[in-house]
Design an enzyme around this catalytic site. Structure first.
Site, PDB file in Angstrom:
ATOM      1  N   GLU A 124     -62.210  40.483  36.060  1.00  0.00           N
ATOM      2  CA  GLU A 124     -60.948  40.083  36.721  1.00  0.00           C
ATOM      3  C   GLU A 124     -60.000  41.256  36.940  1.00  0.00           C
ATOM      4  O   GLU A 124     -59.097  41.172  37.767  1.00  0.00           O
ATOM      5  CB  GLU A 124     -60.251  38.969  35.922  1.00  0.00           C
ATOM      6  CG  GLU A 124     -59.672  39.358  34.561  1.00  0.00           C
ATOM      7  CD  GLU A 124     -60.652  39.191  33.401  1.00  0.00           C
ATOM      8  OE1 GLU A 124     -61.877  39.254  33.643  1.00  0.00           O
ATOM      9  OE2 GLU A 124     -60.195  39.021  32.260  1.00  0.00           O
TER      10      GLU A 124
ATOM     11  N   HIS B 264     -64.655  42.449  31.569  1.00  0.00           N
ATOM     12  CA  HIS B 264     -63.628  41.660  32.271  1.00  0.00           C
ATOM     13  C   HIS B 264     -63.593  42.003  33.756  1.00  0.00           C
ATOM     14  O   HIS B 264     -62.846  42.897  34.172  1.00  0.00           O
ATOM     15  CB  HIS B 264     -62.251  41.943  31.657  1.00  0.00           C
ATOM     16  CG  HIS B 264     -62.084  41.358  30.304  1.00  0.00           C
ATOM     17  ND1 HIS B 264     -61.639  40.074  30.088  1.00  0.00           N
ATOM     18  CD2 HIS B 264     -62.315  41.881  29.077  1.00  0.00           C
ATOM     19  CE1 HIS B 264     -61.600  39.828  28.786  1.00  0.00           C
ATOM     20  NE2 HIS B 264     -62.008  40.909  28.148  1.00  0.00           N
TER      21      HIS B 264
ATOM     22  N   CYS C  37     -66.408  37.607  28.693  1.00  0.00           N
ATOM     23  CA  CYS C  37     -66.179  38.176  27.366  1.00  0.00           C
ATOM     24  C   CYS C  37     -66.439  37.128  26.275  1.00  0.00           C
ATOM     25  O   CYS C  37     -67.585  36.809  26.012  1.00  0.00           O
ATOM     26  CB  CYS C  37     -64.788  38.791  27.300  1.00  0.00           C
ATOM     27  SG  CYS C  37     -64.715  40.087  26.050  1.00  0.00           S
TER      28      CYS C  37
END
Ligand code: GLN
Length: 533
Positions: A511, A509, A383
């Protein structure tokens, strides 16, 4: 009929209620039930999106674009189900909706009150989670500590739900602390007794106690708790301190909590299928390699601010039987002129720059990215990390000295990262970012394609600024590859530098989608590259 489990916390905050709730959910899922999870947070922010990560930790984003408490990240990682807008409810959200209904005239002249209007609103959120998810069992965690003024409306609602649905359809798990007193060298039950009393005063008798304790409690403590707290001894579960949260489900399983909860619900016990999780724990306990990855961010004092990123790195490590040690580096500390980057990164085999907002620490992150690029150190940008990688490349490779993001310099002459036109008119801060899942089409013969092995992916977003396509040709000429594009809006999603050993960055993102048994492809290949000899 949907069954409801409520997880409350007593004595102190930070006991790991979220992990208790997730562990129980994992076990019930392993016994063949469809489980859904939800968290109530008693604060008045509508969502944590506007809160400082240093205070609140990471903001977790669901696929449908809700900004939520970081506990939802644990939930998703443990139960491997995607959660949604029904999964994180705050007092702010409840009051906002009640006040909107009042202004709309929905209450037909009634005096709007905490009971029943606020409590009905909360109740509906619990039932909505059950209905929309079609789960057999909904597990709801109540943030805060029993006894807090803020959470009383939630506890009162649980009492009403228990009355409405009956005790074979509702189950209360109270997470509590058994402290150890040095000197007299004993575990103490009084704080737990008092917090159970608090719950009972509000009309709730917990069915289970999950006791956070430094040592296993043993029979005499359990007998005492059973007597004073009015519940069977076998329903008192020890949760002994551990530094591996992923072991907790198996510890709770050994104490039969899943079986006892199902008994209370009159549901078939089924055999628990925990083979995959047991394998995972075996792997985690037998890692035979280590690697250090540098994480350069500005919220590093609180590791919870990067919890999903840290977990994703660990997950990728498990796949390669490698312990990933994260070297948290405060980006501001890299900004001094005489800083020795070689020394700082000397043991780091990969550099990761995660997401972030605002000006502070930007130059330090750019320095770290430049160092990774020039020294062929595996790099993953997420990001803001992608936006800065593009700025660094524009400045130092393409010679656009003033390249910048309008987030940091609104009047920059080279807005290589800029607001999208539909963001320019946005005035409110909360909930107005580009949020949740967006499509991304991958370019063949790129690192991204090699990682994902798919043409089209969907990833979760949380940002306001975008790569400015006016600069694309110039950057391409100098060797940057735009390997992932959102075709609907023609937005850049992934960039990479093929001349470099492993340099990739994404606007989304990744994650949020990594799982302990299934690392995310971008983390997988990044860690894999970092451990190569
Ligand atoms: N601040 C940047 C933006 O709003 C990046 C956000 C992030 O890293 N999550 O676009």
């Amino acid at each position: 009929m949907t069954k409801y489990v409520f997880v409350t916390g007593g004595v102190v905050s930070g006991l790991g209620k979220g992990i208790t709730a997730s562990s129980l959910a994992l076990l019930l899922k392993a016994r063949g039930y469809k489980v859904f999870m939800q968290k109530f947070d008693p604060y008045f922010n509508v969502d944590p999106g506007t809160m400082n990560p240093i205070q609140h930790g990471e903001v977790f984003v669901t696929y449908d674009g809700c900004e939520t408490d970081l506990d939802l990240g644990h939930y998703e990682r443990f139960i491997d189900e995607e959660l949604n807008y029904t999964s994180n409810i705050t007092s702010g959200k409840i009051y906002k909706s009640v006040i909107e209904k009042e202004r709309h005239g929905d209450y037909l002249g009634a005096t709007v009150q905490l009971v029943p209007h606020i409590t009905n609103e909360i109740k509906n959120k619990v039932y909505e989670a059950g209905i929309t998810s079609k789960a057999d069992i909904v597990i709801t965690e109540i943030g805060g500590t029993v006894g807090d003024i803020e959470s009383q409306a939630f506890i009162e609602t649980l009492r009403q739900i228990q009355y409405e649905k009956g005790s074979e359809n509702t189950c209360f798990v109270h997470t509590t602390l058994i402290p150890y007193i040095f000197g007299s060298n004993e575990l103490k039950t009084k704080p737990t007794q008092n917090s159970v009393k608090d719950l009972q005063n509000m009309g709730i008798r917990p069915n289970f106690l999950v006791c956070r304790t430094p040592y296993a409690t043993g029979d005499s403590i359990k007998e005492k708790l059973s007597l004073f707290c009015n519940l069977p001894k076998e329903n008192i579960i020890d949760c002994v301190d551990t530094n591996n949260i992923y072991e907790i489900p198996l510890n709770m399983h050994r104490q039969r909590i899943d079986e006892l909860v199902l008994k209370q619900f009159n549901l078939k016990e089924n055999k628990a299928n925990l083979a995959e999780w047991e394998n995972l724990i075996h792997t985690m306990n037998n890692l035979n390699n280590e690697v250090e990855i540098a994480l350069v961010g500005k919220y590093v004092e609180l590791h919870d601010a990067y919890i999903s990123v840290a977990e994703s790195l660990r997950h990728a490590g498990f796949k390669y039987k490698t312990k990933v040690n994260i070297n948290y580096i405060n980006s501001e500390s890299l900004e001094k002129d005489n800083v020795n980057l070689k020394e700082i990164f000397k043991n780091s085999r990969g550099i990761l720059v995660p997401g972030g907002f605002g000006n502070r620490g930007i130059d330090g992150k750019i320095k770290a990215i430049k160092y990774a690029r020039e020294n062929n150190i595996p790099f993953l940008g997420i990001c803001l990390g992608m936006q800065l990688a593009v700025i660094e490349f524009a400045r130092n490779v393409c010679g656009i000295d003033d390249a910048n993001s309008t987030e940091f310099e609104p009047t920059t002459s080279e807005p290589i990262i800029d607001l999208m036109s539909d963001q320019k008119s946005v005035i409110n801060m909360g909930g107005t970012l580009r949020l949740g899942n967006y499509n991304c089409k991958l370019e063949k013969n790129t690192l991204a394609y090699k990682d994902y092995k798919q043409d089209n992916i969907k990833e979760r977003h949380r940002h306001r600024y975008e790569f400015n396509n006016k600069y694309m040709d110039l950057l391409k000429e100098k060797g940057m590859v735009f390997s992932g594009i959102n075709e609907e809006s023609n937005l850049v999603e992934i960039i990479e530098l093929p001349k470099h050993k492993h340099f990739i960055a994404c606007q989304f993102h990744p994650e949020f989608k990594s799982r302990p048994t299934r690392p995310h492809p971008l983390f997988d290949s990044f860690v894999h590259e970092a451990i190569k000899k």
